[in-house]
Motif scaffolding. Structure first.
Motif, short mmCIF file in Angstrom:
data_model
loop_
_atom_site.label_atom_id
_atom_site.label_comp_id
_atom_site.label_asym_id
_atom_site.label_seq_id
_atom_site.Cartn_x
_atom_site.Cartn_y
_atom_site.Cartn_z
N ASP A 80 6.17 8.15 19.91
CA ASP A 80 6.88 8.09 21.19
C ASP A 80 5.92 7.65 22.28
O ASP A 80 5.05 8.41 22.71
N LEU A 81 6.05 6.43 22.77
CA LEU A 81 5.11 5.87 23.74
C LEU A 81 5.25 6.48 25.13
O LEU A 81 4.40 6.26 25.98
N HIS A 82 6.30 7.26 25.38
CA HIS A 82 6.52 7.84 26.70
C HIS A 82 5.74 9.14 26.91
O HIS A 82 5.72 9.67 27.99
N TRP A 83 5.11 9.66 25.90
CA TRP A 83 4.31 10.89 25.99
C TRP A 83 2.84 10.51 26.08
O TRP A 83 2.36 9.71 25.30
N THR A 84 2.13 11.10 27.03
CA THR A 84 0.72 10.81 27.26
C THR A 84 -0.13 12.01 26.88
O THR A 84 0.14 13.13 27.34
N ASP A 85 -1.16 11.78 26.07
CA ASP A 85 -2.09 12.83 25.67
C ASP A 85 -2.89 13.24 26.89
O ASP A 85 -3.61 12.42 27.49
N ALA A 86 -2.78 14.51 27.29
CA ALA A 86 -3.42 14.99 28.52
C ALA A 86 -4.74 15.70 28.26
O ALA A 86 -5.75 15.42 28.90
N THR A 87 -4.75 16.66 27.33
CA THR A 87 -5.93 17.48 27.10
C THR A 87 -5.73 18.35 25.88
O THR A 87 -4.63 18.44 25.34
N ASP A 88 -6.77 19.03 25.49
CA ASP A 88 -6.69 20.02 24.43
C ASP A 88 -6.01 21.27 24.99
O ASP A 88 -6.33 21.71 26.10
#
Length: 106
Positions: A3-11
């Protein structure tokens, strides 16, 4: 993750329980909160004055702005205490494989 609409933010472990952290992500100033094991995300700038909420005080599900002591509910961004009257933008959060993903939208 497809899903390209979700951005990895942090652990997920980098967000302390009953506290708030700030981060810059894809041009957004984001505040991440962890309350009762759940992580929430809102804009990090108060809607009343230009103060960073990550410098404020988290009590339960409310973040208090460090400038004028207005409060917001971190679960939905709702303004809960004067002088703030405008709600914060809230971002959907998803935890996957120990990582926090945010749906930033436009």
């Amino acid at each position: 993750m497809s899903d390209l609409h979700w951005t990895d933010a942090t652990d997920a472990s980098s967000v302390p329980e009953d506290d708030v952290i700030g981060l810059q992500l894809a041009g957004h100033d984001i505040a991440l909160y962890k309350v009762e094991g759940d992580i929430f995300a809102t804009d990090n700038i108060c809607t009343h004055g230009h103060a960073r909420l990550c410098d404020g005080f988290l009590e339960g599900h409310e973040i208090e702005c460090p400038m004028h002591q207005g409060r917001f509910d971190v679960r939905d961004g709702r303004a809960t205490c004067a002088p703030v009257t405008e709600d914060l933008r809230r971002y959907p959060v998803r935890i996957e494989n120990g990582r926090v993903f945010l749906q930033l939208g436009s």
